[in-house]
Design an enzyme around this catalytic site. Structure first.
Site, PDB file in Angstrom:
ATOM      1  CG  HIS A   1       3.626   2.521  -4.791  1.00  0.00           C
ATOM      2  ND1 HIS A   1       4.805   2.745  -5.464  1.00  0.00           N
ATOM      3  CD2 HIS A   1       2.797   3.527  -5.127  1.00  0.00           C
ATOM      4  CE1 HIS A   1       4.684   3.857  -6.186  1.00  0.00           C
ATOM      5  NE2 HIS A   1       3.479   4.339  -5.998  1.00  0.00           N
TER       6      HIS A   1
ATOM      7  CE1 TYR B   1       3.557   5.134  -0.776  1.00  0.00           C
ATOM      8  CE2 TYR B   1       3.568   5.016   1.615  1.00  0.00           C
ATOM      9  CZ  TYR B   1       4.030   5.581   0.449  1.00  0.00           C
ATOM     10  OH  TYR B   1       4.946   6.580   0.492  1.00  0.00           O
TER      11      TYR B   1
END
Length: 74
Positions: free
Chosen positions: A19, A14
Site C-alpha cells: 500500500h 502500512y
C-alpha cells in the site's frame, strides 16, 4: 520544475506494505539525492533538490491514499 508524488497511507501499520509502494519509491529517490523529506506543508512531507538545473520536489501526502488529491491540489 517537477513534482514527484509517492502515494501511500500514513501510519506504522502500512509502513512496509504494498500500500506504500509510492512512499518507498520517494524515500529511495530522496536517499539517492541525499535530501531529507521532513518539511511538513500542504498535508504532506516534502523535500526538494536541484538536478540538471531543474527543481525536483518529492512529496508524500499524509492523507490516506483516497484523499491524496486534496494534498496534491494544495
Amino acid at each position: 520544475m517537477k513534482l514527484i508524488v509517492g502515494l501511500g497511507n500514513p501510519g506504522k501499520e502500512y509502513e512496509k506494505t504494498r500500500h506504500n509502494a509510492g512512499f518507498i519509491v520517494v524515500d529511495e529517490m530522496a536517499k539517492m539525492a541525499k535530501i531529507d523529506i521532513s518539511k511538513n506543508k500542504f498535508e504532506a512531507l516534502m523535500g526538494e533538490y536541484m538536478q540538471n538545473g531543474e527543481k525536483i520536489i518529492l512529496v508524500k501526502p499524509q492523507t490516506y491514499m483516497n484523499l491524496s488529491g486534496e494534498s496534491v491540489r494544495k
